[in-house]
Design a protein around this motif. Sequence first.
Motif, mmCIF file in Angstrom:
data_model
loop_
_atom_site.group_PDB
_atom_site.id
_atom_site.type_symbol
_atom_site.label_atom_id
_atom_site.label_comp_id
_atom_site.label_asym_id
_atom_site.label_seq_id
_atom_site.Cartn_x
_atom_site.Cartn_y
_atom_site.Cartn_z
ATOM 1 N N VAL A 65 25.586 -28.992 11.068
ATOM 2 C CA VAL A 65 26.761 -28.579 10.900
ATOM 3 C C VAL A 65 27.083 -27.709 9.557
ATOM 4 C CG1 VAL A 65 29.195 -29.620 10.341
ATOM 5 C CG2 VAL A 65 27.570 -30.782 11.984
ATOM 6 N N ASP A 66 26.072 -27.714 8.579
ATOM 7 C CA ASP A 66 26.460 -27.128 7.209
ATOM 8 C C ASP A 66 25.971 -25.658 7.664
ATOM 9 O OD1 ASP A 66 26.510 -26.442 4.624
ATOM 10 O OD2 ASP A 66 24.741 -27.365 3.890
ATOM 11 N N LYS A 67 24.619 -25.628 8.272
ATOM 12 C CA LYS A 67 24.098 -24.327 8.340
ATOM 13 C C LYS A 67 24.856 -23.497 9.455
ATOM 14 C CE LYS A 67 19.865 -22.030 10.202
ATOM 15 N NZ LYS A 67 18.590 -22.156 10.693
ATOM 16 N N HIS A 68 25.506 -24.050 10.354
ATOM 17 C CA HIS A 68 26.286 -23.314 11.403
ATOM 18 C C HIS A 68 27.760 -23.854 11.546
ATOM 19 C CE1 HIS A 68 22.633 -21.614 13.248
ATOM 20 N NE2 HIS A 68 22.090 -22.921 13.210
ATOM 21 N N SER A 69 28.150 -23.890 10.562
ATOM 22 C CA SER A 69 29.684 -24.479 10.457
ATOM 23 C C SER A 69 30.572 -23.323 10.709
ATOM 24 C CB SER A 69 30.328 -24.738 8.960
ATOM 25 O OG SER A 69 30.131 -23.789 8.010
ATOM 26 N N ALA A 70 30.330 -22.077 10.518
ATOM 27 C CA ALA A 70 31.207 -21.063 11.133
ATOM 28 C C ALA A 70 31.038 -20.847 12.603
ATOM 29 C CB ALA A 70 30.749 -19.695 10.745
ATOM 30 N N LEU A 71 29.850 -21.101 13.181
ATOM 31 C CA LEU A 71 29.645 -21.072 14.762
ATOM 32 C C LEU A 71 30.403 -22.308 15.518
ATOM 33 C CD1 LEU A 71 28.093 -19.777 17.121
ATOM 34 C CD2 LEU A 71 26.094 -21.130 16.502
ATOM 35 N N LEU A 72 30.225 -23.519 14.683
ATOM 36 C CA LEU A 72 31.177 -24.661 15.063
ATOM 37 C C LEU A 72 32.470 -24.318 15.242
ATOM 38 C CD1 LEU A 72 30.397 -27.414 16.551
ATOM 39 C CD2 LEU A 72 30.500 -28.411 14.368
ATOM 40 N N ARG A 73 33.199 -23.924 14.161
ATOM 41 C CA ARG A 73 34.181 -23.679 14.198
ATOM 42 C C ARG A 73 34.893 -22.561 15.177
ATOM 43 N NH1 ARG A 73 38.825 -21.976 14.765
ATOM 44 N NH2 ARG A 73 40.252 -21.182 13.238
ATOM 45 N N ALA A 74 33.904 -21.551 15.119
ATOM 46 C CA ALA A 74 34.373 -20.597 16.713
ATOM 47 C C ALA A 74 34.433 -21.239 17.858
ATOM 48 C CB ALA A 74 33.197 -19.357 16.229
ATOM 49 N N SER A 75 33.443 -22.233 18.086
ATOM 50 C CA SER A 75 33.425 -22.944 19.216
ATOM 51 C C SER A 75 34.861 -23.494 19.654
ATOM 52 C CB SER A 75 32.462 -23.993 19.384
ATOM 53 O OG SER A 75 32.753 -25.153 18.614
ATOM 54 N N ALA A 76 35.786 -23.667 18.731
ATOM 55 C CA ALA A 76 37.076 -24.381 18.848
ATOM 56 C C ALA A 76 38.012 -23.378 18.540
ATOM 57 C CB ALA A 76 37.492 -25.634 17.866
ATOM 58 N N ALA A 77 37.699 -22.112 18.470
ATOM 59 C CA ALA A 77 38.697 -20.957 18.326
ATOM 60 C C ALA A 77 39.571 -20.844 19.679
ATOM 61 C CB ALA A 77 38.037 -19.732 17.843
ATOM 62 N N ASP A 78 40.721 -20.600 19.350
ATOM 63 C CA ASP A 78 41.685 -20.611 20.622
ATOM 64 C C ASP A 78 42.889 -19.908 20.063
ATOM 65 O OD1 ASP A 78 43.838 -21.898 22.493
ATOM 66 O OD2 ASP A 78 42.525 -21.104 23.535
ATOM 67 N N VAL A 79 43.757 -18.929 20.799
ATOM 68 C CA VAL A 79 44.836 -18.358 20.570
ATOM 69 C C VAL A 79 45.911 -19.553 20.009
ATOM 70 C CG1 VAL A 79 46.654 -16.628 20.625
ATOM 71 C CG2 VAL A 79 44.462 -16.468 21.801
ATOM 72 N N GLY A 80 46.005 -20.358 20.792
ATOM 73 C CA GLY A 80 47.074 -21.632 20.729
ATOM 74 C C GLY A 80 46.467 -22.149 19.434
ATOM 75 N N ASN A 81 45.276 -22.581 19.260
ATOM 76 C CA ASN A 81 44.640 -23.353 18.116
ATOM 77 C C ASN A 81 45.053 -22.634 16.810
ATOM 78 O OD1 ASN A 81 43.852 -25.827 18.269
ATOM 79 N ND2 ASN A 81 41.398 -25.441 18.435
ATOM 80 N N ASP A 82 45.412 -21.584 16.739
ATOM 81 C CA ASP A 82 45.568 -20.971 15.446
ATOM 82 C C ASP A 82 46.826 -21.221 14.839
ATOM 83 O OD1 ASP A 82 43.512 -19.285 15.337
ATOM 84 O OD2 ASP A 82 44.532 -17.562 15.542
ATOM 85 N N HIS A 83 47.924 -21.977 15.804
ATOM 86 C CA HIS A 83 49.063 -22.509 15.361
ATOM 87 C C HIS A 83 48.926 -23.783 14.858
ATOM 88 C CE1 HIS A 83 51.463 -19.273 17.126
ATOM 89 N NE2 HIS A 83 50.795 -19.557 18.135
ATOM 90 N N ARG A 84 47.925 -24.418 15.224
ATOM 91 C CA ARG A 84 47.540 -26.056 14.940
ATOM 92 C C ARG A 84 46.552 -26.283 13.776
ATOM 93 N NH1 ARG A 84 43.409 -28.606 17.410
ATOM 94 N NH2 ARG A 84 43.388 -30.630 17.123
#
Length: 705
Positions: free
Chosen positions: A365-384
């Motif tokens: 999770v530490d090494k790939h935190s940005a990738l894990l964050r990207a896996s939950a990236a969604d237009v609607g999720n930007d509001h949340r």
Amino acid sequence: MGDYFNVADIFGENVFNDSVMQARLPKKVYKKMREIIENGAELDLATADVVAHEMKEWAIEKGATHYTHWFQPLTGVTAEKHDSFITAPMSNGKVLMSFSGKELIKGEPDASSFPSGGLRATFEARGYTAWDCTSPAFVRQDAAGATLCIPTAFCSYTGEALDQKTPLLRSMEVISDQAVRLIRLFGNTTAKKVIPSVGPEQEYFIVDRKKYLQRKDLIFTGRTLFGAMPPKGQEMDDHYFGAIRERIAAYMKDVNKELWRLGVSAKTQHNEVAPAQHELAPIYAECNVAVDDNHLIMETLKKVAGRHGLQCLLHEKPFAGVNGSGKHNNWSLVTNDGVNLLEPGVTPHENIQFLLVLVCILKAVDKHSALLRASAADVGNDHRLGANEAPPAILSVFLGEQLEDVIAQLISTGMATHSIKRQMLETGVKTLPDFRKDATDRNRTSPFAFTGNKFEFRMVGSQDSVAQSNVVLNTIVAEAFSEACDVLEKADDFNQAVHDLIKEYAVEHQRIIFNGNGYSDEWVEEAARRGLPNIKSMVDAIPAYTAEASVAVFEKFNVFTKAELESRVEIEYETYAKTLNIEAKAMIDIAGKQIIPSVIKYTTALAASVNSIKTACDAADVSVQIELLQEVSGLLAKTKAALKKLMEADCVGSSMEDGRERAVYYRDVIKTSMEALRAPVDQLEMIVDKDIWPMPSYGDLIFEV
């Protein structure tokens, strides 16, 4: 009593599951299918023919006339093309009903019309769907009749993954292989594979359908683009776990019945924090089955709502100012003989295998935190994400005081000698039973939290598939396991080497551990000092897919090729821009055709009343009416100016080529222009006569269900 039913009697009745296969297939064929499902053996056409025939006969008995390969393209929803079982008319005027093994295991939908990120073009239309026999076929019954649905993967003519399932299945094989390597080091010689077990909790809103149909923004975008807050929102916290209204309870009952018939183990249901918001959670299932089941849950929630005169909203933020909806992805690793690798036991400091698994996950999770964050990236999720209602956009891991203490011991001395014990719960009431509470509390602000014997990834958006997050989790943890095994398999002294490695990983990746308030400003500052990324926008999250470390881990384990990753990046940027483009056009349409005419109608009536009073009595004080007229006129002018600016900005954005530049423009220019238009409109809603305002208010939508 006429509506009584026994769950045990209906559960899985529309699923071609193991018990159905065992009852209907010849023993040799059933044995072969079990071998294929459990060990990944090759499916021959002769076996497929027998299975297809029995599957067809079973489906026809349930009223099915058609079958479909049910797959998950990169559109965010499932796809299907229906074919009937009719093959050809016979000379006697009858028709032949058949279904071959070839038809079962392979379909050929057009691949050019689905998002492919350049992997497919119109002149390269062929794509293939391939039967995923590890996820059972089912019969779906709805207004179209009964249809046999066959879960499938979807790939291009040249083999690239065009869907969510293909990389998910690849990642499941990878995590199994590397986890088996790891447990072999600890003497486990019986487990044949390790399975990611997943339980996605689904949040959703329910509103009255008649009111929904009066809101073009909800129809076109799934969220309200305009809307002032009602006098009461969720301030009193009285909706959370509150008594379920009868209309909603009847809806939930029908949802459960449909899901249970489809073998989906819907278990928990309750009111969520926001008015009109609810949650449904299933029992954990094998990763790819859990993903398929979650798609069925989302489809069923929407379908059944219509029968009750309701509308299900799965958008992450359908109402600004009101809590949004997420999807908690509970993830653990379980051997095929039932051992949970994330079970710490009573004394986790002595459970060396668990500690190694734990620090490997911290490393991943530490090494790939940005990738894990990207896996939950969604237009609607930007509001949340990042609001005081959902996990922050900063990836951190909550371990709780017991495991945090064990890790602290490892970091300071290299050896953990004790674990904090569970205490008795003391309520001060003699009639309440005594019981031991957990050794740690829960942290609802953490995006990645250890919760007893699993990790709960809370960033996923409510309308998103959980497939991508599990692809990433499976792959990055497999990498950490692999690297640990590379070291330990060569060690002369295994016991010393494993203790050294646990300490090394704990020290190197301790920055990812955070047990405090993830909503606080202090944490944002602390995370920056630790060097943890704070990625607030989907646009900024997307590049993580093609970062050097991401490409390396995916290609190492053959989960994604670089070309497949680049295609997904292209699709993500395109999706972001298109979504905001639709929202902008919807705002322009609603403001120009509904809101401004309604406000003009109101100001005309207000001006007429002012003139009427003046005519009736010149001395009358009409200052209040004039002041109101001036205020409304001023807001109307701001609305028209903001509308013009949005139209001009959208004209520029619509002419841009798809790609990162266009996505950035929509985030920085279009989104800002949309917010500028919304502000005066929401103020006007609080002033204009409710009978004149052209759409139901927030209060109408979330309280009148």
